[in-house]
Design a protein around this motif. Structure first.
Motif, PDB file in Angstrom:
ATOM      1  N   ARG A  33       5.199 -13.769   3.099  1.00  0.00           N
ATOM      2  CA  ARG A  33       5.742 -12.522   2.555  1.00  0.00           C
ATOM      3  C   ARG A  33       4.652 -11.810   1.767  1.00  0.00           C
ATOM      4  N   TYR A  34       4.553 -10.520   1.980  1.00  0.00           N
ATOM      5  CA  TYR A  34       3.494  -9.727   1.354  1.00  0.00           C
ATOM      6  C   TYR A  34       4.045  -8.392   0.875  1.00  0.00           C
ATOM      7  N   ILE A  35       3.476  -7.908  -0.210  1.00  0.00           N
ATOM      8  CA  ILE A  35       3.726  -6.537  -0.663  1.00  0.00           C
ATOM      9  C   ILE A  35       2.374  -5.837  -0.639  1.00  0.00           C
ATOM     10  N   LYS A  36       2.279  -4.791   0.154  1.00  0.00           N
ATOM     11  CA  LYS A  36       1.057  -3.985   0.243  1.00  0.00           C
ATOM     12  C   LYS A  36       1.295  -2.693  -0.524  1.00  0.00           C
ATOM     13  N   VAL A  37       0.392  -2.406  -1.434  1.00  0.00           N
ATOM     14  CA  VAL A  37       0.479  -1.201  -2.257  1.00  0.00           C
ATOM     15  C   VAL A  37      -0.707  -0.304  -1.911  1.00  0.00           C
ATOM     16  N   THR A  38      -0.420   0.937  -1.550  1.00  0.00           N
ATOM     17  CA  THR A  38      -1.480   1.907  -1.298  1.00  0.00           C
ATOM     18  C   THR A  38      -1.605   2.801  -2.530  1.00  0.00           C
ATOM     19  N   LYS A  39      -2.791   2.782  -3.117  1.00  0.00           N
ATOM     20  CA  LYS A  39      -3.064   3.606  -4.288  1.00  0.00           C
ATOM     21  C   LYS A  39      -3.348   5.040  -3.844  1.00  0.00           C
ATOM     22  N   PRO A  40      -3.274   5.993  -4.760  1.00  0.00           N
ATOM     23  CA  PRO A  40      -3.532   7.393  -4.410  1.00  0.00           C
ATOM     24  C   PRO A  40      -4.891   7.643  -3.755  1.00  0.00           C
ATOM     25  N   ASP A  41      -5.885   6.801  -4.049  1.00  0.00           N
ATOM     26  CA  ASP A  41      -7.210   6.989  -3.445  1.00  0.00           C
ATOM     27  C   ASP A  41      -7.311   6.357  -2.050  1.00  0.00           C
ATOM     28  N   GLY A  42      -6.200   5.788  -1.556  1.00  0.00           N
ATOM     29  CA  GLY A  42      -6.173   5.195  -0.227  1.00  0.00           C
ATOM     30  C   GLY A  42      -6.469   3.702  -0.193  1.00  0.00           C
ATOM     31  N   THR A  43      -6.865   3.127  -1.323  1.00  0.00           N
ATOM     32  CA  THR A  43      -7.128   1.696  -1.404  1.00  0.00           C
ATOM     33  C   THR A  43      -5.820   0.923  -1.229  1.00  0.00           C
ATOM     34  N   VAL A  44      -5.850  -0.108  -0.388  1.00  0.00           N
ATOM     35  CA  VAL A  44      -4.665  -0.940  -0.166  1.00  0.00           C
ATOM     36  C   VAL A  44      -4.869  -2.274  -0.875  1.00  0.00           C
ATOM     37  N   ASP A  66       0.803  -6.079 -14.721  1.00  0.00           N
ATOM     38  CA  ASP A  66      -0.175  -5.455 -13.828  1.00  0.00           C
ATOM     39  C   ASP A  66       0.480  -4.980 -12.533  1.00  0.00           C
ATOM     40  N   ALA A  67       1.410  -5.784 -12.009  1.00  0.00           N
ATOM     41  CA  ALA A  67       2.130  -5.391 -10.793  1.00  0.00           C
ATOM     42  C   ALA A  67       2.955  -4.136 -11.049  1.00  0.00           C
ATOM     43  N   ALA A  68       3.614  -4.068 -12.197  1.00  0.00           N
ATOM     44  CA  ALA A  68       4.419  -2.886 -12.543  1.00  0.00           C
ATOM     45  C   ALA A  68       3.545  -1.637 -12.612  1.00  0.00           C
ATOM     46  N   ALA A  69       2.358  -1.758 -13.201  1.00  0.00           N
ATOM     47  CA  ALA A  69       1.445  -0.611 -13.300  1.00  0.00           C
ATOM     48  C   ALA A  69       0.979  -0.169 -11.909  1.00  0.00           C
ATOM     49  N   LEU A  70       0.670  -1.128 -11.036  1.00  0.00           N
ATOM     50  CA  LEU A  70       0.267  -0.783  -9.667  1.00  0.00           C
ATOM     51  C   LEU A  70       1.403  -0.097  -8.914  1.00  0.00           C
ATOM     52  N   LEU A  71       2.617  -0.630  -9.047  1.00  0.00           N
ATOM     53  CA  LEU A  71       3.766  -0.043  -8.356  1.00  0.00           C
ATOM     54  C   LEU A  71       4.035   1.375  -8.845  1.00  0.00           C
ATOM     55  N   LYS A  72       3.935   1.578 -10.146  1.00  0.00           N
ATOM     56  CA  LYS A  72       4.210   2.900 -10.730  1.00  0.00           C
ATOM     57  C   LYS A  72       3.256   3.959 -10.194  1.00  0.00           C
ATOM     58  N   SER A  73       2.010   3.579  -9.967  1.00  0.00           N
ATOM     59  CA  SER A  73       1.023   4.559  -9.505  1.00  0.00           C
ATOM     60  C   SER A  73       0.863   4.569  -7.982  1.00  0.00           C
ATOM     61  N   ALA A  74       1.668   3.783  -7.276  1.00  0.00           N
ATOM     62  CA  ALA A  74       1.508   3.636  -5.824  1.00  0.00           C
ATOM     63  C   ALA A  74       1.867   4.903  -5.065  1.00  0.00           C
ATOM     64  N   GLN A  75       1.117   5.132  -4.003  1.00  0.00           N
ATOM     65  CA  GLN A  75       1.440   6.201  -3.065  1.00  0.00           C
ATOM     66  C   GLN A  75       2.418   5.657  -2.019  1.00  0.00           C
ATOM     67  N   GLU A  76       2.274   4.371  -1.682  1.00  0.00           N
ATOM     68  CA  GLU A  76       3.141   3.735  -0.693  1.00  0.00           C
ATOM     69  C   GLU A  76       3.281   2.253  -1.031  1.00  0.00           C
ATOM     70  N   ILE A  77       4.489   1.705  -0.821  1.00  0.00           N
ATOM     71  CA  ILE A  77       4.758   0.285  -1.028  1.00  0.00           C
ATOM     72  C   ILE A  77       5.398  -0.237   0.253  1.00  0.00           C
ATOM     73  N   ILE A  78       4.822  -1.296   0.808  1.00  0.00           N
ATOM     74  CA  ILE A  78       5.341  -1.871   2.055  1.00  0.00           C
ATOM     75  C   ILE A  78       5.639  -3.345   1.834  1.00  0.00           C
ATOM     76  N   ALA A  79       6.842  -3.763   2.216  1.00  0.00           N
ATOM     77  CA  ALA A  79       7.243  -5.171   2.144  1.00  0.00           C
ATOM     78  C   ALA A  79       7.171  -5.762   3.536  1.00  0.00           C
ATOM     79  N   ILE A  80       6.452  -6.872   3.674  1.00  0.00           N
ATOM     80  CA  ILE A  80       6.266  -7.508   4.978  1.00  0.00           C
ATOM     81  C   ILE A  80       6.699  -8.969   4.874  1.00  0.00           C
ATOM     82  N   ASP A  81       7.593  -9.379   5.756  1.00  0.00           N
ATOM     83  CA  ASP A  81       7.997 -10.776   5.871  1.00  0.00           C
ATOM     84  C   ASP A  81       7.674 -11.201   7.293  1.00  0.00           C
ATOM     85  N   THR A  82       6.681 -12.088   7.434  1.00  0.00           N
ATOM     86  CA  THR A  82       6.268 -12.525   8.761  1.00  0.00           C
ATOM     87  C   THR A  82       7.200 -13.579   9.346  1.00  0.00           C
ATOM     88  N   ASN A  83       8.231 -13.964   8.566  1.00  0.00           N
ATOM     89  CA  ASN A  83       9.263 -14.900   9.017  1.00  0.00           C
ATOM     90  C   ASN A  83       8.702 -16.291   9.261  1.00  0.00           C
TER      91      ASN A  83
END
Length: 117
Positions: free
Chosen positions: A75-86, A96-113
């Motif tokens: 299971r992964y959470i990918k956060v894309t920052k405004p500058d495009g960094t993933v 730290d996770a809360a600060a990243l999420l707050k400033s995120a441009q995109e948040i993706i949840a991935i479960d590879t099962n």
């Protein structure tokens, strides 16, 4: 992310398995969510947009997402920052996770099962 006077909303992109495994964790953490339909004129990945209401702030979402990832391998959470960094949310403290999420441009949840072994 959109904000109004009292409620902040976070948009998470999920796929079928991640949606099925993440939403019970959101419920356990008393996070209200709704599934949104995305319309597109061109091809796009088959996923769901989940809008989460953050009455308790970004920390509550960070705790829920970190718990979801820790519960099972693959299971992964990918956060894309405004500058495009993933960034993968793995290994971050709740603050730290809360600060990243707050400033995120995109948040993706991935479960590879994958199994939890």
């Amino acid at each position: 992310m959109t904000e109004n006077a009292k409620i902040t909303k976070a948009n998470l992109t999920c796929f079928r398995v991640s949606y099925e495994t993440l939403t019970p964790i959101l419920e356990q953490h008393h996070l209200h969510y709704s599934r949104r339909i995305q319309l597109s004129e061109g091809p796009m990945a088959a996923g769901f947009l989940v809008e989460v209401s953050l009455v308790g702030g970004w920390g509550v979402l960070a705790v829920a997402l970190l718990a979801w990832m820790k519960a099972k391998l693959g299971r992964y959470i990918k956060v894309t920052k405004p500058d495009g960094t993933v960034i993968e949310l793995k290994g971050y403290s709740t603050d730290d996770a809360a600060a990243l999420l707050k400033s995120a441009q995109e948040i993706i949840a991935i479960d590879t099962n994958k199994s939890s072994s």
